[in-house]
Scaffold this active site. Sequence first.
Site, mmCIF file in Angstrom:
data_model
loop_
_atom_site.group_PDB
_atom_site.id
_atom_site.type_symbol
_atom_site.label_atom_id
_atom_site.label_comp_id
_atom_site.label_asym_id
_atom_site.label_seq_id
_atom_site.Cartn_x
_atom_site.Cartn_y
_atom_site.Cartn_z
ATOM 1 N N HIS A 1 14.185 3.238 -28.857
ATOM 2 C CA HIS A 1 14.541 2.118 -28.748
ATOM 3 C C HIS A 1 15.694 2.681 -27.137
ATOM 4 O O HIS A 1 16.110 3.694 -26.913
ATOM 5 C CB HIS A 1 15.689 1.949 -29.469
ATOM 6 N N GLU B 1 10.609 -4.124 -24.396
ATOM 7 C CA GLU B 1 11.706 -4.408 -24.631
ATOM 8 C C GLU B 1 12.594 -3.926 -23.072
ATOM 9 O O GLU B 1 12.814 -3.022 -22.852
ATOM 10 C CB GLU B 1 13.403 -3.743 -25.331
HETATM 11 P P1 13P Z 1 19.994 -7.965 -28.134
HETATM 12 O O1 13P Z 1 18.789 -9.168 -28.600
HETATM 13 O O2 13P Z 1 21.177 -8.407 -28.268
HETATM 14 O O3 13P Z 1 19.230 -8.652 -26.913
HETATM 15 O O4 13P Z 1 19.422 -6.751 -28.883
HETATM 16 C C1 13P Z 1 17.641 -6.424 -28.730
HETATM 17 C C2 13P Z 1 16.885 -5.195 -28.558
HETATM 18 O O5 13P Z 1 17.585 -3.742 -28.201
HETATM 19 C C3 13P Z 1 16.662 -5.318 -30.258
HETATM 20 O O6 13P Z 1 16.416 -4.020 -29.771
#
Ligand code: 13P
Length: 251
Positions: free
Chosen positions: A94, A165
């Site tokens: 992550h 992401e």
């Molecule tokens: P948010 O939806 O708070 O932007 O977070 C996304 C995330 O990092 C999920 O792993």
Amino acid sequence: MKTYIFANWKMYLDFDESNILANALLLEKIDFNKIELALFPSALALREMTMVLNQTELKVGAQNVNWNPKGAYTGEISAQMYKDVGCKYALVGHSERRHVFGETDEDVRKKIEACLEADLIPVVCVGETKEDKDEGKREYRLKKQLMRAFENLDLANKEIVVAYEPVWAISKAGVGEACSAEEADDVHGWIKNELKQYTDKAIPVVYGGSANEKNVVSLLAQEMIDGVLPGNASTKFETFISLIKEAEKVS
Ligand code: 13P
């Protein structure tokens, strides 16, 4: 393929809050023929949740794993330990692990292998920073992350998921702006194409970064987006259940 909804609760919810939210979701009618729903609570809340949720269609995942099976690693929890207490998935790499805790592509690779070995499905997070994007280095960054993660990886009889992401789209203190659905779709297509050199498997690619109940329909309507990984929006019952209900409409 079912639509994936993976709820990353990060360090937002404590033990009680996690269990209350999980139990509230259990009371809702969710179409599990369409939706694969997994919750990623803190390590402390996770065991309590698997004991209840493993009797249901909801799944539980770890937010992070250590790649060693056991040993003198103070404060760490191995992939096998998460598997033993009933997890199905684990987030790996992550952006907060990479950028706040200095996790490298090599660490991510070792974690992926540890998950596969323990029969946990790794959800491999990749994404470029704002700086990468501004400098036109998005593909370069993703290419590198995917290569380190997937090159010569043995996926025989194994499942794996990729999460795109974009770091710049992830909310901070609940504030953030998602990547547009069209832009995310393009990147997902690019990632899927890139993955072909490493495996014949169709690897699902889910989107994370300010996904919420308002943008989930437009995100999931895109051809290349197989699910969403909300953080903040998944930590409150109202926004999360409405995100799930909206997702059902387009799944
Ligand atoms: P948010 O939806 O708070 O932007 O977070 C996304 C995330 O990092 C999920 O792993």
